[in-house]
Design a protein around this motif. Structure first.
Motif, PDB file in Angstrom:
ATOM      1  N   GLY A 266       2.132 -33.793  49.176  1.00  0.00           N
ATOM      2  CA  GLY A 266       2.666 -32.499  49.805  1.00  0.00           C
ATOM      3  C   GLY A 266       3.877 -32.290  49.724  1.00  0.00           C
ATOM      4  O   GLY A 266       3.953 -30.950  50.160  1.00  0.00           O
ATOM      5  N   LEU A 267       4.241 -32.179  49.146  1.00  0.00           N
ATOM      6  CA  LEU A 267       6.222 -32.366  48.283  1.00  0.00           C
ATOM      7  C   LEU A 267       5.720 -31.001  47.613  1.00  0.00           C
ATOM      8  O   LEU A 267       6.233 -30.248  47.065  1.00  0.00           O
ATOM      9  CB  LEU A 267       6.341 -32.836  48.226  1.00  0.00           C
ATOM     10  CG  LEU A 267       7.326 -33.747  49.361  1.00  0.00           C
ATOM     11  CD1 LEU A 267       8.069 -34.886  48.628  1.00  0.00           C
ATOM     12  CD2 LEU A 267       7.909 -33.545  50.382  1.00  0.00           C
ATOM     13  N   ALA A 268       4.887 -31.016  46.190  1.00  0.00           N
ATOM     14  CA  ALA A 268       4.289 -30.303  44.937  1.00  0.00           C
ATOM     15  C   ALA A 268       4.288 -29.008  45.263  1.00  0.00           C
ATOM     16  O   ALA A 268       4.498 -28.524  45.199  1.00  0.00           O
ATOM     17  CB  ALA A 268       3.413 -30.922  44.308  1.00  0.00           C
ATOM     18  N   LEU A 269       3.443 -28.770  46.794  1.00  0.00           N
ATOM     19  CA  LEU A 269       2.417 -27.597  46.345  1.00  0.00           C
ATOM     20  C   LEU A 269       3.566 -26.682  47.699  1.00  0.00           C
ATOM     21  O   LEU A 269       4.098 -25.620  46.675  1.00  0.00           O
ATOM     22  CB  LEU A 269       1.528 -28.065  48.031  1.00  0.00           C
ATOM     23  CG  LEU A 269       0.801 -26.444  47.701  1.00  0.00           C
ATOM     24  CD1 LEU A 269      -0.397 -26.896  47.210  1.00  0.00           C
ATOM     25  CD2 LEU A 269      -0.621 -27.130  49.413  1.00  0.00           C
ATOM     26  N   PRO A 270       4.391 -27.355  48.003  1.00  0.00           N
ATOM     27  CA  PRO A 270       5.625 -25.876  48.799  1.00  0.00           C
ATOM     28  C   PRO A 270       6.543 -25.484  47.512  1.00  0.00           C
ATOM     29  O   PRO A 270       7.047 -24.761  47.273  1.00  0.00           O
ATOM     30  CB  PRO A 270       6.183 -26.550  50.064  1.00  0.00           C
ATOM     31  CG  PRO A 270       4.899 -28.015  49.590  1.00  0.00           C
ATOM     32  CD  PRO A 270       4.078 -28.023  49.241  1.00  0.00           C
TER      33      PRO A 270
END
Lengths: 308, 52
Positions: A266-270
């Motif tokens: 969830g954090l890596a994508l943005p």
């Protein structure tokens, strides 16, 4: 023969720009890290979305079923008697309760008592269970059902949802909060990435000011810093993926590893998109510089005074 | 019309890499120095905080 182009920034401006560019690279990288870090610390919705995902709750339910089965071998009772009291909705609620508990540490007046899963009505249901009645002496029905079955089933659910020593964490946090004014610090947290971004914009303005004679050069340095920070963020993401923390936890704590993996995804994508955007922006700005300088050299070589 | 040859300076495209390298090298050096020290502490902390 080398074409001399008038109106270029002097060597001092170039040296200052290189220093500012390095500082901008560091600050942009820190900004890129600060946004997901602050989200990790303050965004309750992100944690709830991970903790209440269908895959997580299903895995928790299956794990609880296995453990209750094992418990029913130890103290005779029908596993279905206990499992009827553990519903998907109650698991969702308890997941939310655990998330709210630990996200509340950074808020004023946190609830320091660790959350525990409580099942009302299970005691009577176990005492009425035929297998339990047949396997346990009548004189110890209440004590065995309360202390050996209900307590253990509640612990199983609590430890499956949060395989952490919650009381120990509560004690450590209470001790820490007595020394640090966490709510005041947490109040500043959301502003940190924006403050860093503002400093980055200031530095960009400074570089534009230093190269005001030929703005294309300023774009070159700003683009180089944007591209460099995109590369640094990308490298950081690569290292995080290579360290594979969920894989490290998976052997002993598979459910925790699953949640950590979902959280990191969830954090890596943005963050990955930010890194890509910075790299593309940087290369685009360098491209603008290259285009402007080519036009300039061409016009100077042709004897025009274009842009000089 | 006379075609004027322009200088392209392709190395400018590598400037992001040039500015990223000191930062990456610094990060790698810090990781090389501190990760071996932090790893045992992390393992102990995990064993204390997590229930197996």
């Amino acid at each position: 023969m080398k074409t001399r182009i008038p109106g270029m920034p002097g060597p001092a401006a170039h040296i200052l720009c290189v220093i500012a560019c390095l500082a901008l690279t560091v600050l942009l990288t820190l900004t890129g890290i600060a946004f997901p870090a602050v989200r990790l610390l303050t965004d309750q919705a992100l944690h709830l979305s991970v903790a209440q995902q269908d895959a997580v709750v299903d895995a928790q339910y299956a794990r609880i079923g296995e453990k209750v089965d094992a418990l029913s071998q130890q103290y005779p009772f029908e596993p279905k008697t206990a499992m009827d009291f553990i519903t998907r909705d109650s698991l969702l609620d308890f997941n939310a309760q655990v998330v709210r508990w630990w996200m509340g540490f950074l808020q004023a007046d946190p609830a320091l008592n660790a959350p525990g899963y409580e099942i009302s009505g299970l005691l009577d249901a176990v005492k009425a269970d035929e297998t339990f009645r047949a396997g346990v002496p009548q004189t110890s029905w209440t004590a065995t059902a309360r202390d050996k079955v209900v307590k253990n089933v509640e612990d199983i659910v609590t430890q499956t949802v949060a395989p952490l020593r919650l009381s120990l964490i509560s004690l450590a946090v209470a001790s820490l909060l007595s020394k640090v004014d966490a709510p005041a610090l947490a109040g500043y947290l959301p502003y940190v990435p924006w403050a860093l971004l503002a400093v980055c914009l200031l530095l960009m303005g400074l570089m534009a000011l230093l190269t005001h004679k030929r703005m294309g050069k300023g774009l070159l340095y700003i683009g180089a810093a944007c591209g460099a920070s995109g590369l640094c963020l990308g490298a950081l993401l690569g290292v995080t993926a290579w360290l594979n923390l969920p894989g490290y936890l998976a052997a002993s704590w598979p459910l925790l590893a699953m949640q950590l993996r979902l959280l990191l995804q969830g954090l890596a994508l943005p963050t990955g998109l930010t890194a890509l955007a910075l790299l593309v922006l940087g290369l685009a700005l360098i491209g603008v510089h290259q285009h402007q300088m080519n036009r300039l050299r061409q016009s100077v070589a042709e004897g025009n005074s274009y842009g000089a | 019309m006379k075609k004027v040859k322009t200088v392209r300076r392709p190395l400018y495209w590598l400037l992001p890499l040039l500015f990223a390298l000191p930062l990456l090298a610094g990060g790698a050096y810090a990781a090389y120095c501190y990760v071996p020290k932090i790893k045992p502490l992390l393992e102990v902390a995990l064993k204390v905080v997590l229930i197996p």
